[in-house]
Design a protein around this motif. Structure first.
Motif, PDB file in Angstrom:
ATOM      1  N   GLU A 369     -25.368 -62.796  16.822  1.00  0.00           N
ATOM      2  CA  GLU A 369     -25.040 -62.052  18.032  1.00  0.00           C
ATOM      3  C   GLU A 369     -24.461 -63.018  19.054  1.00  0.00           C
ATOM      4  O   GLU A 369     -24.746 -64.210  19.029  1.00  0.00           O
ATOM      5  CB  GLU A 369     -26.294 -61.386  18.612  1.00  0.00           C
ATOM      6  N   ASP A 370     -23.658 -62.481  19.951  1.00  0.00           N
ATOM      7  CA  ASP A 370     -23.035 -63.335  20.951  1.00  0.00           C
ATOM      8  C   ASP A 370     -22.936 -62.571  22.257  1.00  0.00           C
ATOM      9  O   ASP A 370     -23.132 -61.349  22.294  1.00  0.00           O
ATOM     10  CB  ASP A 370     -21.637 -63.753  20.485  1.00  0.00           C
ATOM     11  N   VAL A 371     -22.652 -63.294  23.325  1.00  0.00           N
ATOM     12  CA  VAL A 371     -22.433 -62.668  24.623  1.00  0.00           C
ATOM     13  C   VAL A 371     -20.938 -62.470  24.815  1.00  0.00           C
ATOM     14  O   VAL A 371     -20.153 -63.415  24.702  1.00  0.00           O
ATOM     15  CB  VAL A 371     -23.020 -63.531  25.753  1.00  0.00           C
ATOM     16  N   ARG A 484     -27.526 -68.747  20.884  1.00  0.00           N
ATOM     17  CA  ARG A 484     -28.801 -68.455  21.545  1.00  0.00           C
ATOM     18  C   ARG A 484     -28.684 -68.663  23.049  1.00  0.00           C
ATOM     19  O   ARG A 484     -29.207 -67.876  23.840  1.00  0.00           O
ATOM     20  CB  ARG A 484     -29.900 -69.348  20.964  1.00  0.00           C
ATOM     21  N   ALA A 485     -27.983 -69.729  23.439  1.00  0.00           N
ATOM     22  CA  ALA A 485     -27.784 -69.980  24.865  1.00  0.00           C
ATOM     23  C   ALA A 485     -26.966 -68.863  25.494  1.00  0.00           C
ATOM     24  O   ALA A 485     -27.277 -68.394  26.595  1.00  0.00           O
ATOM     25  CB  ALA A 485     -27.090 -71.327  25.064  1.00  0.00           C
ATOM     26  N   ALA A 486     -25.921 -68.426  24.803  1.00  0.00           N
ATOM     27  CA  ALA A 486     -25.075 -67.359  25.343  1.00  0.00           C
ATOM     28  C   ALA A 486     -25.856 -66.066  25.520  1.00  0.00           C
ATOM     29  O   ALA A 486     -25.634 -65.322  26.483  1.00  0.00           O
ATOM     30  CB  ALA A 486     -23.878 -67.130  24.425  1.00  0.00           C
ATOM     31  N   ALA A 487     -26.795 -65.814  24.605  1.00  0.00           N
ATOM     32  CA  ALA A 487     -27.597 -64.589  24.723  1.00  0.00           C
ATOM     33  C   ALA A 487     -28.412 -64.571  26.007  1.00  0.00           C
ATOM     34  O   ALA A 487     -28.695 -63.506  26.560  1.00  0.00           O
ATOM     35  CB  ALA A 487     -28.521 -64.447  23.507  1.00  0.00           C
ATOM     36  N   LEU A 488     -28.780 -65.741  26.508  1.00  0.00           N
ATOM     37  CA  LEU A 488     -29.558 -65.807  27.751  1.00  0.00           C
ATOM     38  C   LEU A 488     -28.748 -65.349  28.958  1.00  0.00           C
ATOM     39  O   LEU A 488     -29.315 -64.937  29.970  1.00  0.00           O
ATOM     40  CB  LEU A 488     -30.050 -67.235  27.987  1.00  0.00           C
TER      41      LEU A 488
END
Length: 722
Positions: A369-371, A484-488
Motif C-alpha cells: 500500500e502507498d500514500v 510504511r512511512a508514507a502510510a503515516l
C-alpha cells in the motif's frame, strides 16, 4: 446502620452460597460429555481457527457440546451461524489506548458490561475448556473465566491461540493466566516463555483440495472456459484499499477480458466508517457507465463473502489478498501462488513479516500500500495501474506461477490441529515448541522510532554522503520502510504524520514529494478548540517545518518544489520561514541570482522573528549576485541581537567566497562599522571570528592588487631599460 450492615452481610452470604452451588454444579458437569466454549472474532482470521479446532474436537468426541461467544455485527455472526454452532453475544470494543478520552470511558463501560454478560454465560454453560482465538471479542470471556477461576467457581482450563508473530493486545495482556498459549510462530515464544507452545495455524477441513470440475459445479456463477482466474479479496471483512484498487483496475484489465476472469470477495464490513459492499458498488457506478459495467460481467464477478471459499480457491490460478496468518496458511495448504498486499503499521508489522517470509520462500510476490494524492487529499491507496500490471505479468509467466505454487505447498507448518489436540488432551503425542520447522522471515523490522533514530544519527554524522540504503542494509527492506512511512502521512494524528514526514525525507522517498508539497501548502483550518491550543492548520507548523527539511534531505529540485518553498517563506509559523532560509544552501545552485528569491530574502531581513532574520542573512549570502545583498547585510550592522549581526557578517563572507564581491577597501570600511559585542561570555566570539575572516580576505585582496600593480610598474621600467 445495623439494618444496612445486616442487609450487606445477607447479600454477601447469598453470593457466597450461589458461588459454592455453582462451583459444585460445574464440577459435577465435568463428568458429562465435553463442553467447549469458543470465543474470538471480529475478522475471519480469528473465527476460522476456532472453527477448525472445534471440528477436530468433534471428530475425537462426537458428543462434545459447543458454544461460540462473539460480538453482534462482526464476522462471527455470519460465519459461525452458517457453520451451525450455537452462538451467543457479549459487549466488547477495541482498546483505544491509555490516554484519557471519551473512547477510553466507552471502552471501560462496554467491556465491563461484557464481562458481566460473559460470567453469566460461563456459569450457565459450565465448559470444560475455554478456547480463545484473539480479537477484542475474546476479552470479556477470558477475563470472566480468569476471575471465576480465581474465586474457585470455575474449574475450567483456558487456552488461547495467537495467529501472528507479535501477539495482539488482548492475548499479550491475558495470556499469562492461560493454561496454554498456542502459537503459530516460534518467535512468539519470547512473549510467553512459561506457557507458550508452537503448534501452527489450524485450517478448517472445508479448506481442502477440491477437484476443479467439482468446484465449478458448486460456484453459483458461470466461469467461461479457457480463462486464467484471479481471486481477489481482503479478508472476511474486506479491505478498502484492495477493493478500490481492483475496481479502478478493471478498466485496465478489461482489455484482456478474453483470457482472464476476476472473482472479487468484497467483504462483510458494515460499520459507520466503512460498508465494504456498498462502497464497492458506489465506486463501480461512479467510474463506469451502466453499459460498461454490464459488459464487465463476462470477466468479473463480485460477492460480499464466499462461504464456499475452497471451491473458489480450487478454480483460481492466482490469489490477491492480505498476508494475515490465516490466508497464508490456507494458500500454503492448497499450494496457491499469491500477490500479497500486507497492511502496514500493525503491531510488530506481522503482516509484512508474513509476506516477506512467503516471498523469500518463492511462493508469493508483494505489493505494498502507498500514500497517493486523491481528490486533493493524502490517502492510503493501492496503485490500481500497478495492481493490474502485476496481475497480468504473473498470468503471462506460467512457469513462474507453477514454481510459486510448488513453493507455496512447502510454506509454514503442517498438522496444526493435531498438535493443538495434543495440548488440549495433554497426551504428549507431539513435541511442540522449537523443534517445529519454520520458514525464516528474516530479522524483525525496526519500529518507526528505532528507524528514525538510526537514520537521523547517520544523516547528522555525514549529511553529504548520506545514503539510507547503507543504513538499512537491504533495498527490499528500505522499500517497505518507505511505504510504511508514507502510510503515516494519512494518519488523523498530527504527531504520527510528523513522524511520517521525517521518515519519508530520511528514506529519500522521492515519489512522495508531491504529497509533501500538498501538505506544505495545505491550509485546512482547525476547529476553535485546536486554535485556542495554538494550532493554525491541520498540517501544523511542526509538520510544515519538517516537510521543508525532508525536501532538502531528498534533494529533488524542480519548479513545483521551488514554488512551494518560495511560498513557504511567507508561512505564518516562524520556524517554517526560518527552515526555508536554512535549506537554501542545498538548492543554491538553482536559486542564485533569481530576483524572486533575492527579493523574498530581503523581505525576511525585516521579519519580526530574529531567528528568521538570522537564517535569511545567511541565505542571502548564497543567492545574492549584486550590491543589493551587500547593502542589505550591512544595514544589519547595529542590529539588537548579536546573532543577527553575526549572520550578516557570515553572509558577506559568503559573497566574498563566491566572488560576488571583490575584496577591497570599500568592503572593509563597511564591515568596520559593525558592532562586534555580544552579551554572553565565551572564550572566543564567533562574530569577531567572522569579522576577522572578512578583514583577512580584504587585506589579502588588497595586497594581491598592490603586488599586481607593482609587477606592472616593474615591467614598464624593464621595457624602458631595454
Amino acid at each position: 446502620m445495623d439494618i444496612l450492615l445486616i442487609s450487606l452481610l445477607g447479600v454477601l452470604a447469598v453470593l457466597l452460597a450461589a458461588g459454592v452451588l455453582s462451583a459444585r454444579r460445574w464440577r459435577r458437569a465435568l463428568t458429562a460429555p465435553r463442553r467447549v466454549l469458543l470465543t474470538g472474532g471480529g475478522t475471519g482470521g480469528h473465527v476460522n481457527p476456532a472453527l477448525a479446532i472445534a471440528e477436530a474436537i468433534k471428530e475425537r468426541e462426537p458428543d462434545a457440546r459447543f458454544l461460540y461467544v462473539g460480538v453482534a455485527g462482526k464476522a462471527e455472526a455470519v460465519i459461525v451461524k452458517r457453520a451451525g454452532y450455537p452462538l451467543a453475544f457479549v459487549s466488547s470494543r477495541g482498546f483505544p489506548g491509555m490516554r484519557p478520552s471519551p473512547a477510553l470511558v466507552r471502552f471501560v463501560a462496554t467491556v465491563g458490561w461484557g464481562i458481566l454478560q460473559a460470567a453469566v454465560i460461563l456459569v450457565r454453560f459450565r465448559p470444560h475448556w475455554v478456547i480463545a482465538t484473539g480479537g477484542y471479542v475474546s476479552a470479556p470471556i477470558v477475563s470472566a473465566a480468569i476471575f471465576l477461576r480465581f474465586l474457585r467457581v470455575a474449574p475450567v482450563r483456558i487456552y488461547m491461540h495467537e495467529q501472528n508473530s507479535v501477539p495482539g493486545q488482548m492475548n499479550a495482556l491475558l495470556g499469562r493466566w492461560a493454561d496454554r498459549v498456542l502459537l503459530t510462530f516460534p518467535q512468539t515464544l519470547s512473549y510467553f516463555p512459561k506457557n507458550g507452545v508452537v503448534v501452527g495455524y489450524p485450517v478448517r477441513h472445508a479448506i481442502g483440495a477440491v477437484p476443479r470440475e467439482e468446484a465449478l459445479q458448486r460456484l453459483g456463477f458461470r466461469l467461461p472456459p479457457q480463462r486464467r482466474v484471479v481471486f481477489v479479496f481482503g479478508g472476511s471483512q474486506g479491505a478498502r484499499t484492495i477493493n478500490r484498487a481492483l475496481v479502478e483496475a478493471l478498466g485496465h484489465l478489461a482489455e484482456h477480458r478474453d483470457r482472464l476472469f476476476i472473482i472479487h470477495g468484497m467483504g462483510l464490513a458494515r460499520s459507520e466508517d466503512y460498508h465494504a459492499a456498498e462502497d464497492t458498488e458506489r465506486l463501480l457506478r461512479e467510474l463506469y457507465p451502466d453499459q460498461t459495467l454490464d459488459s464487465f460481467s463476462d470477466f468479473y464477478y463480485r460477492q460480499d463473502y464466499f462461504h464456499n471459499i475452497a471451491d473458489v480457491y480450487a478454480v483460481s490460478d492466482l490469489v490477491v489478498c492480505r498476508s494475515g496468518a490465516g490466508s497464508l496458511n490456507e494458500l500454503a495448504r492448497l499450494g496457491k501462488p499469491a500477490l500479497l498486499i500486507p497492511k502496514a503499521n500493525l503491531p510488530g508489522d506481522h503482516q509484512v513479516m508474513n509476506a516477506r517470509a512467503m516471498k523469500q520462500a518463492g511462493a508469493a510476490e508483494v505489493l505494498f500500500e502507498d500514500v497517493l494524492l486523491a481528490d486533493g487529499r493524502v490517502e492510503i491507496r493501492v496503485d490500481s495501474r500497478e495492481l493490474a500490471s502485476r496481475i497480468l505479468s504473473l498470468l503471462d509467466d506460467e512457469e513462474r506461477l507453477s514454481q510459486m505454487a510448488l513453493r507455496s505447498r512447502g510454506f509454514l507448518r503442517r498438522k496444526a490441529t493435531a498438535r493443538i489436540l495434543s495440548e488440549l488432551y495433554q497426551d504428549r503425542l507431539y513435541d511442540n515448541g522449537y523443534a517445529l520447522q519454520t520458514v525464516e522471515s528474516g530479522p524483525p523490522f525496526l519500529s518507526n522510532a528505532q528507524l528514525l533514530r538510526r537514520l537521523q544519527a547517520a544523516h547528522a554524522s555525514n549529511p553529504k554522503d548520506y545514503d539510507p540504503t547503507e543504513v538499512v542494509g537491504d533495498l527490499d527492506d528500505l522499500t517497505y520502510y518507505r511505504h510504511r512511512a508514507a502510510a503515516l502521512l494519512a494518519s488523523p494524528s498530527w504527531q504520527v504524520r510528523n513522524v511520517g514526514v521525517k521518515l519519508v525525507g530520511l528514506t529519500r522517498y522521492e515519489a512522495k514529494v508531491p504529497a509533501l508539497l500538498h501538505m506544505l501548502r495545505d491550509r485546512t483550518p482547525v476547529g476553535r478548540l485546536k486554535r485556542l491550543l495554538g494550532g493554525d492548520f491541520e498540517q501544523v507548523g511542526f509538520i510544515r517545518r519538517n516537510i521543508v527539511t525532508a525536501l532538502s534531505v531528498i534533494g529533488r529540485f524542480d519548479s513545483s518544489v521551488e514554488a512551494a518553498l518560495l511560498e513557504a517563506l511567507d508561512d505564518p509559523y516562524y520556524e517554517v520561514r526560518a527552515e526555508v532560509c536554512r535549506v537554501v544552501p542545498n538548492f543554491a545552485q538553482h536559486l542564485a541570482g533569481k530576483d524572486a528569491w533575492v527579493e523574498a530574502l530581503l523581505r525576511r531581513l525585516r521579519d519580526p522573528s530574529f531567528e528568521v532574520v538570522v537564517e535569511a542573512a545567511k541565505a542571502l549570502g548564497e543567492v545574492g549576485v549584486d550590491g543589493r545583498a551587500l547593502d542589505a547585510l550591512v544595514g544589519l550592522k547595529h542590529a539588537f541581537h548579536w546573532q543577527v549581526r553575526n549572520a550578516a557578517l557570515m553572509g558577506i563572507k559568503r559573497l566574498l567566497d563566491r566572488r560576488v564581491l571583490r575584496p577591497c577597501e570599500e568592503v572593509l570600511r563597511d564591515v568596520n562599522r559593525f558592532l562586534l559585542t555580544a552579551p554572553d561570555f565565551r572564550p572566543t566570539f564567533t562574530i569577531r571570528e567572522n569579522y576577522n575572516a572578512i578583514v583577512n580576505l580584504c587585506r589579502r585582496g588588497n595586497m594581491g592588487r598592490e603586488e599586481a600593480r607593482q609587477g606592472r610598474s616593474d615591467l614598464e621600467v624593464s621595457r624602458k631599460d631595454a
